[in-house]
Design an enzyme around this catalytic site. Structure first.
Site, PDB file in Angstrom:
ATOM      1  N   SER A 288     103.203  -2.274  54.057  1.00 15.72           N
ATOM      2  CA  SER A 288     101.772  -2.085  54.306  1.00 15.72           C
ATOM      3  C   SER A 288     101.421  -1.425  55.632  1.00 15.72           C
ATOM      4  O   SER A 288     100.275  -1.069  55.861  1.00 15.72           O
ATOM      5  CB  SER A 288     101.027  -3.422  54.209  1.00 15.72           C
ATOM      6  OG  SER A 288     100.761  -3.727  52.865  1.00 15.72           O
TER       7      SER A 288
ATOM      8  N   LYS B   4      92.863  -4.755  62.090  1.00 11.32           N
ATOM      9  CA  LYS B   4      92.874  -4.967  60.635  1.00 11.32           C
ATOM     10  C   LYS B   4      92.160  -6.282  60.319  1.00 11.32           C
ATOM     11  O   LYS B   4      92.305  -7.270  61.061  1.00 11.32           O
ATOM     12  CB  LYS B   4      94.323  -5.009  60.135  1.00 11.32           C
ATOM     13  CG  LYS B   4      94.467  -5.046  58.618  1.00 11.32           C
ATOM     14  CD  LYS B   4      95.934  -5.066  58.196  1.00 11.32           C
ATOM     15  CE  LYS B   4      96.074  -5.034  56.669  1.00 11.32           C
ATOM     16  NZ  LYS B   4      97.477  -5.064  56.232  1.00 11.32           N
TER      17      LYS B   4
ATOM     18  N   SER C 202      98.647  -1.741  52.423  1.00 14.43           N
ATOM     19  CA  SER C 202      97.324  -2.335  52.534  1.00 14.43           C
ATOM     20  C   SER C 202      96.588  -1.989  53.827  1.00 14.43           C
ATOM     21  O   SER C 202      95.375  -2.130  53.884  1.00 14.43           O
ATOM     22  CB  SER C 202      97.441  -3.849  52.433  1.00 14.43           C
ATOM     23  OG  SER C 202      98.105  -4.384  53.558  1.00 14.43           O
TER      24      SER C 202
END
Lengths: 95, 503, 492
Positions: free
Chosen positions: C183, C78, C159
Site C-alpha cells: 500500500s 494518511k 491504499s
C-alpha cells in the site's frame, strides 16, 4: 471447499453484518472465487514446517505493574453515539 | 473415603462427573494489557484507558506482574510452567467486550498440568483426593452491563474490561458436590497463600463455571470420551452455590435421561433464589470463537531468572504448613483448621514466633481454635480484625505456660479483651491479670486454708472418699478452685489436697 | 506547481534554513495547492490552520535558533493515523465523525519534529484496496493522464492513494503511508514518487487504525529517496506502547546515503518474471539491473520458490486478522450507529452493514470464514506455514545477495473502474509487493521511467531485515541513473 448460501448467511451472522438475500446471493460466487484461488496453498508441501509466529524474531516485552492510565472518562466517552450518566448506552440486553 | 455420592434414579444408581473452570482475578495494580487501575468499586468508566475501550489503533502491552502471579500460582500446584506460551484472540460480539475479542490463551497456555490435593475429611489423611488441573491460562476480563438503570437501555461500564484473570481448568476428576466444594476451598486457600488472587467471591474476584454430567454406576470407564453429555453452568460465585448447582444438575440430568430424554450440551445459568439452573444458550447457537494467535503480541518466552524469582517468592503452602504443624504435635484436625486460610495461618505462625515455646504449640493451637476462633465467630469478626493482636495472644499464652494464670483464668481474660463493654477491650493480658488480681497462686498457706474449709464442710464426702470413692477427688478440686476464684495453681492444689486426704 | 511546492523536502529544508523563504510562505503555498487540487480528491480533511501554526512555530524557531529536523516542512497524513482532535476515519463511513482524543506515535513524532499537517489523506477503506476506489470518500484521482488521446481518470494506486496523488501533484511535500501488502509501494510506483516500507516493527503501530497487525507498517512517501530517508528517520523508533515495536536505535539513514554499491550483489529472483506482465516492465527491470551494475553491484540470479503462493497466503492472513481487528467497530463507543431492529445484535449488524463498504465486507467475510470452526487449520494454519517458507526463501536468498531488485507492480496505473469488478485481478496488483510484507522486510519503490503512455513505472528494492540503508542506497543509485524528473501536467 466452497460456500453455499446457508454458509454465507452463517458467516454474515458471525461477522455481525446484516445482509439481504440478494447480498448473500451476490457474495456466494465472489467468495467461492476467492476461496478457490487461495486453496492453491493446499498443494504446498508444509510437512514439518512450523507456522510463522513472529514476523521479526523478538521476544515479548512485559510492562511494569504501574497505574499510569485511566481517569479519562470524558475522553473515553467523547465519541460515543449514546453516553448516559458516565456509561455507554446500548439497547437493553436480556441475559 | 470413597466416592459414595450417588443419585438414586428410578432405573438404578448414577454417578456424577464434575469439572470446574475457575476464573480468578489476578492481584495486580494495573490491568493485563493497560496501565489503568484494577481496584474494585470505582466510579463507572473511570478505570478505563483508551486500550481498554478498544479505541482504533490501540495496542496491548502485557503486565509482568500478571504473568508472574499466574506462574507462581502454577508453581504452587506443582504444574508445568510453559516457557513458551502465547496469547490468542477469542472472537465474539458482546456489549461488555469492546475489542470484539477477548485476549486469552487457547493453544499455548502459560501453565500446563498440575494438581490440587484435597481432604474430604479434615481429620483423616486417608480421605485425600488429588484433583487434576489441566491448565492455567491468563486472559482479560470483560466489562459490566447494568440492566436496571433505564427501561429500554443497558449501560456499559468498562472498569473491569481488561483486568487480568487466571482461568484454572480442572480435569473432570470430581465425583460429588463435597469434593467440588473441597477443591474450590483448597484452590482458594492456595491462591490466597500465594497472593495471586484475593479469593473474594462476593466481589467476583473468583467465580466458577461448573461442568456436570452423569453416568450409570458400573458404566463405561473413566475416559473422557465415555462421559455423559455435560452442561456448563456459568459464573457461579460461591462454594455453596457450586455445590447446589451440582446437586440440581445431577438430579435434573438423571430425571431427563430416565424419562427418555437426552442432556443437551449447553450453557446454563444458576438462579440462587430458586436453587435451579436454566438454559442460557444451546449448542445450536453456540459461539464459534474463531481463536487465532493475537498478531498484536509476540510469543511470551520466560527466562530462567524470572522463573527462579517466581519460585523463590513462593510462601510455605497449606499442605507443607499442615505437616509442619502436625510435627509440632498439633492434631491433624487443628492443623487443617489453622492452615485452611492464609490469614489464620499467618496469625498462628506469628503467634508461635512470639511465644518462642514450640513445645507449647498444641496448647496454642487449642487456644486459637476453641477460644479465639470461637469468640471471633460469635462476634462476627474476621481474624484480620481480631481485638487480640498476635503479640497479646503470645503474652496471654506465655502467662499460661509459665504458670502465672490457669487456662480457666486465661479464658476469662480473653473474654474481657474481646468484650467491648468489659472496660478491658483490647487491653494487654498482663495488665488485666494485674488490675483484676487474677494471678495464679502457689501459696500453700492460702491453699491449705481453703482445703481445710472445704473438707470441714463436707465430712460425709470425705468419709465416702476414704471408703474408696476416689472419684470424689475431682469434687474437692472443683470446690477448692471455686473458693480460690480459680486462681490456685492446679498442680499445687492437687498435691496439697491429696496430702490432706491421705492424712 | 509553484516553485515552492515542486521542491524536495531536502531543498525546502535548506532554503528555509538559509532564509530563502519562510515556513509560512511554504505552508501558504501548499495550503493553496491543496485548495486548488480538490479535483484529485486526495484529502478527506484539510487543516490549513494546523499547517500555518506549525509554520509560524518553525519561523519562530529559526529566529531563536531552535530548529527541529522537520521545521518548515508541510506534510499530508494518511487518514489511517489517529490525529488528535482531527477527524480520523480510515476512509470508512463507520468512523464518520470520529475525533480521536489521541495522536498516533508516528504522526506525533512528525509533529514533534516540527512538521506541519496539511490535512488527512484519502485512502482505500481500512487500507483494503489497490486503487483507492474502496474509500467512503470516493476514489482519489491520479494527477497523471495517459497520452492516448483519451481523458480517462486513472487510479493513483492504493491504499495510500491520497498520499501518492498529493505528493505527485505537489499538494504535500511528503506524506505518511502505510503498507500491509504493497500500500505504500504500489501507489508510489503509479504516481512516480518514492515510498519505503521499513522493517516490520521499525515504526510504531500505536494509533494507526489496524488492518492486519502482523503486516501493517507505516512509512514515508516523497519525491526523492533522500526525502524518504529524512522522513523515515523521524517516523521510526522504539515505542513501548506497541508490543511488536523494535527496541533498536534509529540509524542515521540520510547521512548514510551512498549510491556506491561496489562489492554488493543484487539478487534477481527468477520467479518474478511472470506471464502477462507488459514487456516494457520487464525491460525497465533489465535497465534497473544495468543501473545497479553501473553503480558497482554484481547481479546474481536468485530463487524465491514460494513467491507464487504469496498472494493467496496474504489473502488468508490479512482478512483473518482484519476480521478480528474490525470487530471493535460495533456502534457502541464511537463512530456510526444504526439501531436496526432494536436489539443489540440488530445494532451490530445494521451498523456494520451501513458502515462498511463492499470490499471491507468481502474481506471480513473471508477472514471470518477462514478462522471458523473446522476451517482454521486448512486455511489459517496452512497459510502461516507457507508464510514461514516464504520468509525462509528470503533468508536463503540473502545468503547469495545483499538486496533484491524487482518491478514494483505488474502494470502502470489503470483507469478507475477497470478492475473494481474483479477482486482477484485487483489483488494481483500486489504480486511483487506482498512477499516482502509477509516476510516483514524493508522494501521500497523508486521511479524508473515511463511506459508507452507516458505513465510512471517503479522499481522495487527488497532488503535484509533492518537494512533500510541498503534499500535506500540501491534506490538512490537507480534514482541518480534513471533521471526521473517527470511530473504530471497540471489539469486540475
Amino acid at each position: 471447499m466452497s460456500v453455499d448460501t446457508a454458509t454465507v448467511r452463517h458467516i454474515a451472522k458471525l461477522a455481525r453484518i446484516a445482509m439481504s438475500d440478494a447480498d448473500i446471493d451476490a457474495l456466494v460466487p465472489e467468495l467461492n472465487n476467492i476461496l478457490g484461488w487461495v486453496e492453491q496453498l493446499a498443494a504446498v508441501d508444509t510437512e514439518g514446517v512450523e507456522p510463522l509466529t513472529a514476523v521479526i524474531d523478538q521476544k515479548l516485552r512485559l510492562r511494569d505493574d504501574i497505574i499510569d492510565d485511566g481517569n479519562i472518562r470524558d475522553e473515553v466517552l467523547a465519541n460515543a453515539p449514546d453516553a448516559q450518566h458516565g456509561f455507554f448506552a446500548v439497547p437493553k440486553v436480556i441475559e | 473415603m470413597v466416592n459414595d455420592y450417588r443419585i438414586q434414579g428410578d432405573t438404578g444408581e448414577w454417578e456424577v462427573v464434575i469439572g470446574l473452570e475457575v476464573h480468578a482475578q489476578v492481584v495486580s495494580n494495573a490491568k493485563l494489557f493497560s496501565g489503568a487501575a484494577t481496584a474494585f468499586g470505582a466510579e463507572p468508566n473511570t478505570q478505563v484507558s483508551l486500550v481498554d475501550a478498544a479505541m482504533p489503533g490501540m495496542l496491548p502491552v502485557p503486565n509482568r506482574e500478571c504473568i508472574r502471579q499466574a506462574v507462581r500460582t502454577g508453581m504452587a500446584i506443582d504444574a508445568k510452567i510453559n516457557r513458551w506460551s502465547r496469547f490468542d484472540r477469542k472472537n465474539y460480539f458482546y456489549a461488555d467486550l469492546p475489542q470484539g475479542y477477548q485476549i486469552s490463551q487457547l493453544y499455548h497456555p502459560l501453565v500446563g498440568e498440575g494438581a490440587v490435593t484435597v481432604l474430604l475429611d479434615e481429620k483423616d489423611e486417608g480421605s485425600a483426593r488429588t484433583i487434576g488441573v489441566e491448565r492455567i491460562h491468563v486472559e482479560q476480563d470483560a466489562g459490566k452491563l447494568m440492566h436496571d438503570q433505564h427501561p429500554t437501555m443497558s449501560y456499559v461500564d468498562l472498569n473491569r474490561s481488561g483486568v487480568a484473570l487466571m482461568e484454572i481448568v480442572s480435569r473432570p476428576d470430581m465425583r460429588s458436590p463435597g469434593e467440588a466444594g473441597a477443591y474450590l476451598r483448597k484452590l482458594r486457600a492456595i491462591l490466597r497463600y500465594v497472593g495471586s488472587c484475593d479469593g473474594n467471591m462476593e466481589e467476583g474476584s473468583m467465580r466458577a463455571d461448573v461442568n456436570v454430567s452423569v453416568r450409570r454406576v458400573g458404566g463405561p470407564g473413566e475416559k473422557e470420551a465415555e462421559l455423559g453429555t455435560r452442561t456448563e453452568t456459568k459464573n457461579v460465585n460461591s462454594v455453596r452455590f457450586v455445590m447446589a448447582v451440582i446437586e440440581h444438575e445431577a438430579r435434573r440430568q438423571v430425571e431427563l435421561i430416565e424419562e427418555g430424554g437426552a442432556v443437551a450440551q449447553e450453557t446454563r445459568l444458576f438462579d440462587p433464589d430458586k436453587g435451579v439452573t436454566r438454559t442460557l444458550r444451546s449448542k445450536e447457537d453456540a459461539h464459534d470463537y474463531r481463536y487465532f494467535p493475537d498478531p498484536d503480541l509476540l510469543p511470551l518466552e520466560l527466562e530462567d531468572e524470572f522463573l527462579a524469582a517466581c519460585r523463590a517468592s513462593l510462601p510455605e503452602l497449606p499442605d507443607a504448613k499442615r505437616k509442619r504443624y502436625e510435627g509440632l504435635g498439633i492434631t491433624a484436625y487443628n492443623a487443617a483448621v489453622l492452615t485452611a486460610d492464609v490469614e489464620s495461618a499467618n496469625y498462628f505462625d506469628n503467634l508461635l514466633d512470639g511465644l518462642q515455646r514450640p513445645e507449647f504449640a498444641p496448647d496454642a493451637a487449642n487456644w486459637v481454635i476453641s477460644e479465639l476462633f470461637g469468640m471471633l465467630n460469635r462476634t462476627g469478626r474476621d481474624i484480620s480484625k481480631s481485638p487480640i493482636s498476635v503479640r497479646q495472644a503470645a503474652e496471654l499464652l506465655s502467662l499460661i505456660a509459665d504458670g502465672t494464670i490457669s487456662k480457666t483464668i486465661a479464658k476469662q481474660v480473653s473474654e474481657l479483651m474481646l468484650d467491648e463493654n468489659s472496660g478491658h477491650f483490647g487491653d494487654d493480658p498482663t495488665r488485666i491479670v494485674e488490675t483484676r488480681g487474677l494471678k495464679q497462686t502457689s501459696d500453700t498457706g492460702q491453699i491449705d486454708a481453703r482445703i481445710d474449709e472445704i473438707l470441714a464442710a463436707n465430712t460425709d464426702k470425705v468419709a465416702q472418699y476414704k471408703a474408696g470413692k476416689e472419684a470424689l477427688f475431682g469434687f474437692f478440686v472443683g470446690q477448692t478452685m471455686k473458693a480460690m476464684a480459680g486462681k490456685a495453681n492446679p498442680a499445687v492444689l492437687n498435691e496439697r489436697l491429696r496430702a490432706k486426704l491421705a492424712a | 506547481m509553484s516553485d515552492l511546492t515542486s521542491k524536495a523536502i531536502a531543498d525546502l529544508r535548506s532554503g528555509f534554513r538559509s532564509g530563502d523563504f519562510s515556513a509560512r510562505e511554504v505552508a501558504t503555498a501548499y495550503n493553496a495547492a491543496v485548495a486548488a487540487g480538490r479535483a484529485l480528491n486526495a484529502f478527506t480533511v484539510e487543516t490549513p490552520e494546523i499547517a500555518l501554526a506549525a509554520a509560524d512555530a518553525a519561523d519562530a524557531a529559526r529566529t531563536s535558533d531552535d530548529l527541529k529536523p522537520l521545521s518548515g516542512i508541510p506534510l499530508g497524513i494518511k487518514d489511517l493515523f489517529a490525529t488528535e482532535g482531527v477527524d480520523t476515519t480510515a476512509g470508512s463511513n463507520i468512523l464518520k465523525g470520529f475525533k480521536p482524543p489521541y495522536e498516533s506515535t508516528v504522526s506525533g513524532k512528525l509533529k514533534a519534529a516540527g512538521a506541519g499537517m496539511l490535512g488527512k489523506l484519502n485512502m482505500d477503506e481500512f487500507a483494503m484496496g489497490s486503487s483507492n476506489e474502496t474509500s467512503a470518500f470516493g476514489p482519489v484521482i491520479s494527477p497523471w493522464k495517459r497520452r492516448d488521446g483519451g481523458n480517462a481518470a486513472l487510479t493513483p494506486g492504493g491504499s495510500s492513494g491520497g498520499s501518492a496523488s498529493a505528493v505527485a501533484a505537489g499538494l504535500a511535500a511528503g506524506a505518511t503511508g502505510t503498507d500491509t501488502g504493497g500500500s505504500i509501494r504500489q501507489p508510489a510506483a503509479f504516481a512516480g514518487i518514492c515510498g519505503i516500507k521499513p522493517t516490520y516493527g521499525r515504526c510504531s503501530r500505536w494509533g494507526i487504525v489496524s488492518f492486519a497487525s502482523s503486516l501493517d507498517q507505516a512509512g514515508p512517501m516523497a519525491k526523492t529517496v533522500r526525502d524518504c530517508a529524512i522522513l523515515l528517520e523521524v517516523m521510526a523508533g522504539f515505542d513501548k506502547k506497541d508490543s511488536t515495536s523494535l527496541d533498536l536505535p534509529v540509524p542515521q539513514w540520510e547521512s548514510g546515503l551512498s549510491s556506491d554499491l561496489k562489492g554488493q550483489r543484487v539478487g534477481i529472483p527468477r520467479e518474478y518474471r511472470i506471464e502477462g506482465v507488459p514487456v516494457e516492465i520487464d525491460a525497465l527491470w533489465d535497465k534497473g539491473v544495468e543501473w545497479l551494475r553501473d553503480a558497482g553491484a554484481e547481479p546474481v540470479e536468485i530463487s524465491l520458490p514460494h513467491t507464487v503462493h504469496a498472494l493467496p497466503t496474504y489473502y488468508i492472513i490479512a482478512p483473518a486478522e482484519a476480521s478480528s481487528n474490525l470487530a471493535r467497530y460495533d456502534g457502541i463507543r464511537y463512530g456510526l450507529r444504526e439501531l436496526g431492529d432494536g436489539g443489540l445484535d440488530g445494532l451490530y449488524a445494521s451498523t456494520r452493514a451501513a458502515g462498511f463498504g463492499a470490499e471491507v465486507k468481502r474481506r471480513v467475510m473471508i477472514g471470518t470464514y477462514v478462522l471458523s470452526a473446522g476451517f482454521y487449520d486448512a486455511y489459517f494454519t496452512k497459510a502461516q506455514k507457507v508464510r514461514t517458507l516464504i520468509k525462509r526463501d528470503f533468508t536463503q536468498a540473502f545468503d547469495r545477495c545483499d538486496f533484491i531488485l524487482t518491478p514494483t507492480a505488474p502494470s502502470a496505473a489503470f483507469a478507475l473502474g477497470d478492475k473494481s469488478s474483479d477482486p482477484i485481478a485487483m489483488y494481483l496488483n500486489d504480486v511483487f509487493a506482498v512477499p516482502a510484507s509477509l516476510a516483514g522486510l524493508p522494501a521500497m519503490s523508486v521511479p524508473g521511467g515511463l511506459d508507452a503512455h507516458r505513465l510512471p513505472l517503479g522499481l522495487h528494492l527488497i532488503g535484509r531485515e533492518l537494512d533500510e540503508q541498503g534499500v535506500l542506497n540501491a534506490a538512490l543509485a537507480i534514482e541518480e541513473r534513471a533521471g526521473f524528473t517527470h511530473r504530471a501536467e497540471k489539469w486540475w
